[in-house]
Design an enzyme around this catalytic site. Structure first.
Site, PDB file in Angstrom:
ATOM      1  N   HIS A  54       0.847  -1.205   0.000  1.00  0.00           N
ATOM      2  CA  HIS A  54       0.000   0.000   0.000  1.00  0.00           C
ATOM      3  C   HIS A  54       0.883   1.256   0.000  1.00  0.00           C
ATOM      4  O   HIS A  54       0.674   2.192   0.774  1.00  0.00           O
ATOM      5  CB  HIS A  54      -0.956  -0.001   1.198  1.00  0.00           C
ATOM      6  CG  HIS A  54      -2.065  -1.001   1.068  1.00  0.00           C
ATOM      7  ND1 HIS A  54      -3.212  -0.763   0.336  1.00  0.00           N
ATOM      8  CD2 HIS A  54      -2.188  -2.267   1.555  1.00  0.00           C
ATOM      9  CE1 HIS A  54      -4.001  -1.825   0.386  1.00  0.00           C
ATOM     10  NE2 HIS A  54      -3.398  -2.758   1.111  1.00  0.00           N
ATOM     11  N   TYR A 322       4.144  -3.631   9.900  1.00  0.00           N
ATOM     12  CA  TYR A 322       4.035  -2.211   9.564  1.00  0.00           C
ATOM     13  C   TYR A 322       5.128  -1.420  10.283  1.00  0.00           C
ATOM     14  O   TYR A 322       5.728  -0.498   9.722  1.00  0.00           O
ATOM     15  CB  TYR A 322       2.680  -1.649  10.003  1.00  0.00           C
ATOM     16  CG  TYR A 322       1.465  -2.244   9.344  1.00  0.00           C
ATOM     17  CD1 TYR A 322       1.530  -2.877   8.105  1.00  0.00           C
ATOM     18  CD2 TYR A 322       0.227  -2.186   9.974  1.00  0.00           C
ATOM     19  CE1 TYR A 322       0.405  -3.432   7.524  1.00  0.00           C
ATOM     20  CE2 TYR A 322      -0.909  -2.739   9.393  1.00  0.00           C
ATOM     21  CZ  TYR A 322      -0.814  -3.358   8.171  1.00  0.00           C
ATOM     22  OH  TYR A 322      -1.941  -3.903   7.602  1.00  0.00           O
TER      23      TYR A 322
END
Length: 335
Positions: A54, A322
Site C-alpha cells: 500500500h 508495519y
C-alpha cells in the site's frame, strides 16, 4: 527529523523489538516481522522511502461522530458521545509508489483511519476493499509472498504459486477474483478482516469485525471509463469530491455467532450476521502536504484503548510488520 516523528519511530522500534508488548501474538508463529517485510520486498521491490505494501496513497482529514448504539458495545473513548478528529489514508494495494490507479494490481484498495482521542492518544483501524484475506496466518502469508516472487513469466510450470494454490484455494480466489476499479475511494466498501473483542462499561463482551459503507453507495468504472482514466485518477477524484462537500462513510461492526472463525481472517463471516452502526466517518478536507503526512503516519491496529482488544493474532503480526517497514524507511531517511 521532527520530535513527533522521532517519537513515532521510537515506538515502531520498540514494537517489533518486543513483539508481545501491545497485544497477543500467535505462539506458533515462526515468521518474524522482518521476514514478512522482506517477503513483501521480494514481490514489489525493496522500498527505502515508502511502505512495503500500500505504498501509494493520499491523506485527508475529518471527524468521527459515534452513534447512540456505539457505547452499548464498547467503552472505548471514541465510541461514546463526543465526536473526535480523524486522519484517513486511502491507498492502492501494491508496494509500488508509482503504480497506476488503473492497474489491476492496485486492488484491493486500502483505507486506514487514525482516531485522535481526547487524552492525546490514538486508535487505529486498517481495512481493505475485499471481504477476506488470502491466508489464515502470517506464516502462510509469507509462504504465499515467496511463491509469488518465484513465479515470474519465465518460471517453470507448475510454478511455486501454482503449487501453493493447490493447497490454499482461498488465496487463489483472493488473487484471481475480479476487483473492479472504483469511481472513487469514496465509493467503495472497506473491511477490517481481523476480529476484535469489544467490552462495554458493564463488562459485557462482543466479538466483532469492522466494515465501512460509503454514503454515496458502491460505484465502479465501466471498461470504457477505466480505459480513459489517468494513472492518478483516484487521488485527483477524492480531492475534488472532498472540495465539493464532506465524504461520509458509515462505520459498522458485524457481531460473531457461534461457529464463526475468530482467528482466521481468510474466512469472511456471513452477511446474515447482525451489524451495528458505530457512527459516521466524515472527511472534509485534504492534506496539502499529503506525501510528507503519509510518510510520518503509522497505523498500528493492535495499539487500542480500553474497551477494544485484538481477538486474532494476525492483528499483531500485521502491526509488527508495519512497524518494521516504518522503522526501515525512516532509518534510511535519517542517514
Amino acid at each position: 527529523m521532527s520530535n513527533t516523528l522521532l517519537r513515532i519511530l521510537s515506538l515502531a522500534i520498540a514494537l517489533f523489538a518486543t513483539p508481545s508488548a501491545f497485544a497477543q501474538s500467535d505462539p506458533n508463529q515462526k515468521t518474524t516481522p522482518a521476514e514478512l517485510v522482506d517477503a513483501l520486498n521480494g514481490v514489489f521491490g525493496k522500498q527505502t522511502d515508502n511502505r512495503a505494501v500500500h505504498a501509494k496513497g493520499i491523506v485527508l482529514e475529518g471527524k468521527f461522530t459515534p452513534s447512540a448504539d456505539a457505547a452499548s458495545l464498547s467503552k472505548a473513548p471514541h465510541l461514546q458521545s463526543t465526536a473526535v478528529p480523524v486522519t484517513v489514508r486511502f491507498s492502492d494495494f501494491a508496494g509500488v509508489p508509482t503504480i497506476p490507479d488503473t492497474d489491476p494490481n492496485a486492488s484491493p484498495r486500502g483505507m486506514a483511519v487514525k482516531f485522535h482521542l481526547p487524552d492525546g492518544s490514538d486508535a487505529n483501524l486498517v481495512m481493505h476493499s475485499y471481504n477476506g484475506f488470502p491466508t489464515a496466518t502470517a506464516d502462510e502469508f509469507r509462504q504465499l509472498l515467496i511463491a509469488l516472487a518465484a513465479s515470474g513469466p519465465d518460471a517453470p510450470k507448475p510454478t511455486a504459486l501454482d503449487k501453493f494454490f493447490e493447497t490454499h484455494p482461498i488465496a487463489k480466489t483472493f488473487l484471481t477474483a475480479e476487483k473492479p476499479a472504483p469511481v472513487s475511494y469514496g465509493t467503495l466498501p472497506y473491511f477490517a478482516v481481523n476480529s476484535f473483542k469489544f467490552t462495554n462499561a458493564k463488562g459485557d463482551e462482543t466479538l466483532v469485525r469492522y466494515r465501512v459503507q460509503p454514503e454515496a453507495g458502491d460505484e465502479y468504472l465501466t471498461k470504457e471509463q477505466l480505459a480513459a482514466a489517468g494513472p492518478n485518477y483516484l487521488a485527483e477524484e477524492i480531492g475534488k469530491r472532498v472540495g465539493d462537500g464532506p465524504v461520509r462513510f458509515k462505520l459498522l461492526v458485524q457481531e460473531a455467532e457461534k461457529g464463526d472463525k475468530i482467528d482466521d481472517p481468510s474466512i469472511a463471516w456471513p452477511d446474515s450476521r447482525k451489524t451495528v452502526e458505530l457512527g459516521v466517518i466524515e472527511i472534509h478536507k485534504d492534506n496539502p502536504d499529503s506525501d510528507a503526512a503519509q510518510r510520518a503516519l503509522l497505523f498500528l491496529e493492535n495499539v487500542v484503548p480500553a474497551g477494544i482488544a485484538p481477538a486474532d493474532p494476525m492483528v499483531t503480526a500485521r502491526s509488527e510488520a508495519y512497524a518494521v517497514s516504518f522503522a526501515r524507511r525512516h532509518a534510511t531517511a535519517a542517514q
